[in-house]
Design an enzyme around this catalytic site. Sequence first.
Site, PDB file in Angstrom:
ATOM      1  N   SER A 142      44.907  29.144  33.298  1.00 22.55           N
ATOM      2  CA  SER A 142      43.511  29.561  33.266  1.00 22.55           C
ATOM      3  C   SER A 142      42.763  28.880  32.119  1.00 22.55           C
ATOM      4  CB  SER A 142      43.436  31.089  33.157  1.00 22.55           C
ATOM      5  OG  SER A 142      42.130  31.562  33.365  1.00 22.55           O
TER       6      SER A 142
ATOM      7  N   HIS B 289      45.057  34.725  40.887  1.00 20.81           N
ATOM      8  CA  HIS B 289      44.867  34.015  39.626  1.00 20.81           C
ATOM      9  C   HIS B 289      46.005  34.252  38.628  1.00 20.81           C
ATOM     10  CE1 HIS B 289      42.626  31.927  36.555  1.00 20.81           C
ATOM     11  NE2 HIS B 289      42.710  32.952  35.755  1.00 20.81           N
TER      12      HIS B 289
ATOM     13  N   ASP C 114      41.486  31.443  43.943  1.00 23.22           N
ATOM     14  CA  ASP C 114      42.567  32.360  43.589  1.00 23.22           C
ATOM     15  C   ASP C 114      42.062  33.777  43.305  1.00 23.22           C
ATOM     16  OD1 ASP C 114      41.418  32.299  41.043  1.00 23.22           O
ATOM     17  OD2 ASP C 114      42.875  30.887  40.233  1.00 23.22           O
TER      18      ASP C 114
END
Length: 538
Positions: free
Chosen positions: A184, A416, A391
Site C-alpha cells: 500500500s 487490499h 482491491d
Amino acid sequence: MAVLLEDIVKSLEYLLKLVGKKTQEQSYVDPSLDPVLLVPGIAGSILNSVDNKTGNKERVWVRILRADHEFQDKLWSFFDPVTGKTVTIDADTHIEVPQDRYGLYAIDSLDPDMVIGCDCVYYFHDMILELLEWGYQEGTTLFGFGYDFRQSNRFQGTLERLASKLESVYTASGGRKMTIISHSMGGLLVKCFMSLHSDIFEKYVKTWIAIAAPFQGAPGYVTSSLFNGMTFAEGWEQNFFVSKWSMHQLLVECPSVYELMGCFEFKWDHPPLLEIWRQKCDSNGNSRVILESHPPDELVPIFIEALSANKVTVDGVDIPLPFNMEILKWASETVKILHCAEMPSQIKFYNVYGTGLETPHSVCYGSEDAPVTDLQQLPTLEAKFINVDGDGTVPAESSKADGLRAEARVGVPGEHRGILCDRHVFRILKHWLKADHDPFYNPINDFVVLPTAFELEILKKEGLRIAAPPLAEDWEVIGNDEDCCEDVEEMKPSVTSICASVNTGSGDTQEQLLAKVVIKPPQNDGEKLTAVSVSASA
C-alpha cells in the site's frame, strides 16, 4: 468496575501469552537466501505513546480497551509547515514505533493482545510465517520497518530511519543486498526514498516488490475519508476500534493522507469525480436541484468550505482543524518527487496489484430527493460510491501505473489487506525471491486462465479450437523496453494463437483440458513467449 475488568483482561492476556510462547527453535533455515525487508502502509505499524518525563510507554495504535479515548488523547496532531512534521497535540508525549524482533513486531499483528477476532488486526502476520517456513530467519534474512504513518512519505526523520535500517539489514545479513516488499502506501515511501536517496538505495537494494500500491492515489477512499473519516476494520470487529469521527480528526492533519489523493495530472480512463446533489436558487429566487460534478483539480474549494468549521476540543479548549492548505502544498511537492522517480538500472522492480473487487472511485453526496443545501453538511452525510475494478481500496488503474521500469506487473484477485495472505501472491513471491529453487516455474502460469464460458468465434467438435479469445485482463507481460511505462497501450502483447483440446481416458469419466498459449511481445523481432502446461480437470 471498568478498571477491575481491564485488570482481569490484562491478566488473562498475559497468561495466554505464556501458554502460547514458542519454545522451539526454527526447524529450517536456508542460508542461501538474500534478506527481505517488509514495509507496511498507512495504519500498518504499532504506535506507542511515550511520556516525555517518565519514559513510560503505552500502545495507542492498535488497542481495544479505551481505544477511542487514548487515540484522541495521544494521537491527535497538528502539522508544522516549517519542519514538515506532524506533532502530537499532547506536548507531554511523543510517538515511537517499537523495534522488537528486528522491526517485525510492529507490523506483524497490530494488537498482539487481541484474542477474539485477531484476524482483523493481522497485517504481515501470514506472510512472516510463510517466509519463515521458506527458510528465512528473523534478524538474519527477515526484517521489518514500521514507521509513524501520520508523517509525510518524504518526512526527513522517516527517510533517515529507513536509510539506517537498510544499512543494518545489509550488515546483519553479511553484506547481501536485499529485497524490499512494500504494501500500500509503503510503496510511496519506498519510491520517495529511491528518488531522494538513490545512492543509498542502489547500494543496499537488489529488488523491490510493491503490493497494492496507490501510485496514482486512492481517490474515492481518500475523498470520503477527508470528509467522513475511515474505519480500520469492517463488520462486527469495527466496534472494537476508534470511531470514524476520531479517525477523521487525525486524517485532516496527516500529510500522508493528502499524498494519497487522486493525482490531478494522471490521465485516468474515467476521471474520479466528487458529485453533489445541491439545492440552489436562481436570481429570481426559484429553487432547483442540480447535480454538480467536480474532477480532482476542482476539489480544494469544496474541501475548504466543507471543513471550515471542523474542530476538536482538548482539555476544554477548541482547536480548529480545517482543510489544511499548508499540508496540501507539502503533499503537492511530494507528488512531484514521486512522478520524477526512476528505477536504477541494476535494481529489479515487480508490481502486484489487486483486482476483482468494487473499489471506490467517484464519490456522491445527497440525492435528488434530499439535496445538500450547505457544504458544511458533507462531514455528516454518508458517501455513495461509483466503483471501478481494484482491491476495494485502491483502483487497479492506479496501482498498475507505477511509472517505473518493471520486470512484471501481475493482477491478483484480492482485498487490499487480504492480498498479503493470498496463496497466489505467496507462490509468486517465492519464485521472485528465489526461495523455491525451481528454475522451471513461471509465475505467469498462475494467471493464464481459460474462460469457463467460451466465447467462440470458431467451434469444432473435434479438437475444440478457439480462435484468439482474450486473456485475463489482469495479466500483463512486460518487455525489456526502457520506456515501457510511457505508453502502456503500445506495450500490450498480442495473442497469436490459443488452442485447447479435450483428452478423455478410456473408461474414465474424468476429463482433462490441456491448453497452449502463444504470445508475441511487441517490438521483439518476432520472439515468442510460450506458456505451457496449463491444465484443468473436472
